[in-house]
Design an enzyme around this catalytic site. Structure first.
Site, PDB file in Angstrom:
ATOM      1  N   HIS A 150      -9.699   2.093   4.665  1.00  0.00           N
ATOM      2  CA  HIS A 150      -8.451   2.266   5.429  1.00  0.00           C
ATOM      3  C   HIS A 150      -8.679   3.300   6.532  1.00  0.00           C
ATOM      4  O   HIS A 150      -9.420   4.264   6.340  1.00  0.00           O
ATOM      5  CB  HIS A 150      -7.329   2.721   4.483  1.00  0.00           C
ATOM      6  CG  HIS A 150      -5.983   2.645   5.111  1.00  0.00           C
ATOM      7  ND1 HIS A 150      -5.534   3.594   6.000  1.00  0.00           N
ATOM      8  CD2 HIS A 150      -5.002   1.721   5.012  1.00  0.00           C
ATOM      9  CE1 HIS A 150      -4.324   3.251   6.413  1.00  0.00           C
ATOM     10  NE2 HIS A 150      -3.970   2.123   5.827  1.00  0.00           N
ATOM     11  N   GLY A 159       2.639  -0.876   4.388  1.00  0.00           N
ATOM     12  CA  GLY A 159       2.690   0.523   3.978  1.00  0.00           C
ATOM     13  C   GLY A 159       4.124   0.964   3.743  1.00  0.00           C
ATOM     14  O   GLY A 159       4.737   0.675   2.717  1.00  0.00           O
ATOM     15  N   ASN A 175       0.866  -1.178   0.000  1.00  0.00           N
ATOM     16  CA  ASN A 175       0.000   0.000   0.000  1.00  0.00           C
ATOM     17  C   ASN A 175       0.906   1.233   0.000  1.00  0.00           C
ATOM     18  O   ASN A 175       1.436   1.618   1.036  1.00  0.00           O
ATOM     19  CB  ASN A 175      -0.888  -0.015   1.256  1.00  0.00           C
ATOM     20  CG  ASN A 175      -1.708   1.253   1.402  1.00  0.00           C
ATOM     21  OD1 ASN A 175      -1.831   2.039   0.450  1.00  0.00           O
ATOM     22  ND2 ASN A 175      -2.275   1.467   2.580  1.00  0.00           N
ATOM     23  N   TRP A 176       1.056   1.821  -1.181  1.00  0.00           N
ATOM     24  CA  TRP A 176       2.000   2.951  -1.307  1.00  0.00           C
ATOM     25  C   TRP A 176       1.437   4.250  -0.730  1.00  0.00           C
ATOM     26  O   TRP A 176       2.147   5.234  -0.636  1.00  0.00           O
ATOM     27  CB  TRP A 176       2.339   3.178  -2.779  1.00  0.00           C
ATOM     28  CG  TRP A 176       3.266   2.149  -3.349  1.00  0.00           C
ATOM     29  CD1 TRP A 176       3.896   1.137  -2.686  1.00  0.00           C
ATOM     30  CD2 TRP A 176       3.673   2.054  -4.724  1.00  0.00           C
ATOM     31  NE1 TRP A 176       4.673   0.419  -3.567  1.00  0.00           N
ATOM     32  CE2 TRP A 176       4.556   0.955  -4.820  1.00  0.00           C
ATOM     33  CE3 TRP A 176       3.376   2.790  -5.881  1.00  0.00           C
ATOM     34  CZ2 TRP A 176       5.151   0.584  -6.025  1.00  0.00           C
ATOM     35  CZ3 TRP A 176       3.957   2.423  -7.080  1.00  0.00           C
ATOM     36  CH2 TRP A 176       4.835   1.326  -7.155  1.00  0.00           C
ATOM     37  N   LYS A 177       0.153   4.274  -0.422  1.00  0.00           N
ATOM     38  CA  LYS A 177      -0.492   5.515   0.046  1.00  0.00           C
ATOM     39  C   LYS A 177      -0.207   6.626  -0.974  1.00  0.00           C
ATOM     40  O   LYS A 177      -0.130   6.342  -2.166  1.00  0.00           O
ATOM     41  CB  LYS A 177      -0.021   5.849   1.460  1.00  0.00           C
ATOM     42  CG  LYS A 177      -0.186   4.640   2.394  1.00  0.00           C
ATOM     43  CD  LYS A 177       0.029   4.936   3.846  1.00  0.00           C
ATOM     44  CE  LYS A 177      -0.187   3.655   4.654  1.00  0.00           C
ATOM     45  NZ  LYS A 177      -0.112   3.851   6.081  1.00  0.00           N
ATOM     46  N   GLU A 224      -5.966  -3.850  10.860  1.00  0.00           N
ATOM     47  CA  GLU A 224      -4.940  -2.821  10.964  1.00  0.00           C
ATOM     48  C   GLU A 224      -5.237  -1.923  12.166  1.00  0.00           C
ATOM     49  O   GLU A 224      -5.954  -0.919  12.034  1.00  0.00           O
ATOM     50  CB  GLU A 224      -4.915  -1.958   9.696  1.00  0.00           C
ATOM     51  CG  GLU A 224      -4.450  -2.687   8.466  1.00  0.00           C
ATOM     52  CD  GLU A 224      -3.778  -1.737   7.479  1.00  0.00           C
ATOM     53  OE1 GLU A 224      -2.764  -2.135   6.896  1.00  0.00           O
ATOM     54  OE2 GLU A 224      -4.245  -0.599   7.309  1.00  0.00           O
TER      55      GLU A 224
HETATM   56  P1  PGA Z   1       2.527   0.859   7.688  1.00  0.00           P
HETATM   57  O1  PGA Z   1       1.083   1.065   7.031  1.00  0.00           O
HETATM   58  O2  PGA Z   1       3.058  -0.460   7.176  1.00  0.00           O
HETATM   59  O3  PGA Z   1       3.328   2.034   7.214  1.00  0.00           O
HETATM   60  O4  PGA Z   1       2.352   0.828   9.157  1.00  0.00           O
HETATM   61  C1  PGA Z   1       0.218  -0.011   6.832  1.00  0.00           C
HETATM   62  C2  PGA Z   1      -1.068   0.486   6.251  1.00  0.00           C
HETATM   63  O5  PGA Z   1      -1.513   1.587   6.628  1.00  0.00           O
HETATM   64  O6  PGA Z   1      -1.687  -0.189   5.393  1.00  0.00           O
END
Ligand code: PGA
Length: 223
Positions: A97, A203, A10-12, A145
């Site tokens: 999310h 992420g 998940n690159w956001k 999550e």
């Molecule tokens: P993170 O994010 O691995 O940076 O904690 C995970 C996510 O929000 O899907």
């Protein structure tokens, strides 16, 4: 049969098209081919088409996903990406999310997005923050999550994640549960080793191509 192993990047809101293509060129050739290993990359909307093309041209065993989609069909919905328009580009959509819920997204909207995804042959992956977050009907891929673990470097314990997974699967035996929140190549295996965890949603650590490959390798070694 071995359980499915999902490893989802998940690159956001990160990586322009050039950076995205560089990642695909490094990661793509290093992903092992195995029927139960499902590696997915979820870029920004801007990079989706180029990433999809690069994966196809390279014939890499990677699925492409979006990080959201519209709760509506096509029409007068400025800024929304309808599932019917996305379906030629994505196999999966991350929905609900916590970063979106913090902006006001509701359980009802998430459920509407699940309907749109299913109507367009896109697999919905719904993020839940704890065992009490509703899982919409006809959603069989769920990521646990916990908010305290996202981007903090402090993951939940694999044992607790497994307990939450058991509670989520009690709603429907078909549900596969992923864990997300500060997953790295150091801890991915410990989550996957839990009987009720079928993958990881990654992420920050997914942005580094070599680190993502290490995470995939750790997970793949378990099968
Ligand atoms: P993170 O994010 O691995 O940076 O904690 C995970 C996510 O929000 O899907």
């Amino acid at each position: 049969m071995n359980k499915n192993i999902w490893v989802i990047a998940n690159w956001k809101s990160n990586k322009n098209i050039q950076e995205a293509l560089e990642w695909v060129s490094i990661v793509g050739p290093k992903i092992p081919r195995a029927e139960n290993l499902k590696v997915v990359v979820c870029p920004t909307f801007v990079a989706l088409e180029e990433v999809k093309k690069a994966v196809q041209v390279g014939n890499f065993p990677i699925l492409v996903g979006s990080q959201d989609l519209s709760p509506f069909e096509t029409g007068a919905h400025t800024g929304d990406e309808a599932a019917s328009l996305l379906k030629s580009l994505v196999n999966i959509a991350i929905l609900g999310h916590s970063e979106r819920r913090q902006q006001g997204e509701t359980d009802e909207q998430v459920a509407e997005k699940v309907v749109q995804a299913n109507n367009n042959q896109i697999t919905p992956l719904v993020c839940v923050q704890d065992k009490d977050t509703p899982v919409p009907a006809n959603c069989y891929l769920v990521a646990y999550e916990p908010v305290f673990a996202i981007g903090t470097g402090t993951p939940d314990t694999p044992q607790n994640a497994n307990e939450v997974a058991v509670a989520l699967k009690a709603k429907d035996v078909e549900i596969q549960v992923l864990y997300g929140g500060s997953v790295t190549s150091q801890n991915a295996k410990a989550f996957l080793q839990q009987d009720n965890i079928s993958g990881v949603l990654v992420g920050k650590a997914s942005l580094d191509a070599e680190e993502f490959v290490r995470i995939v390798d750790e997970c793949y070694a378990l099968q």
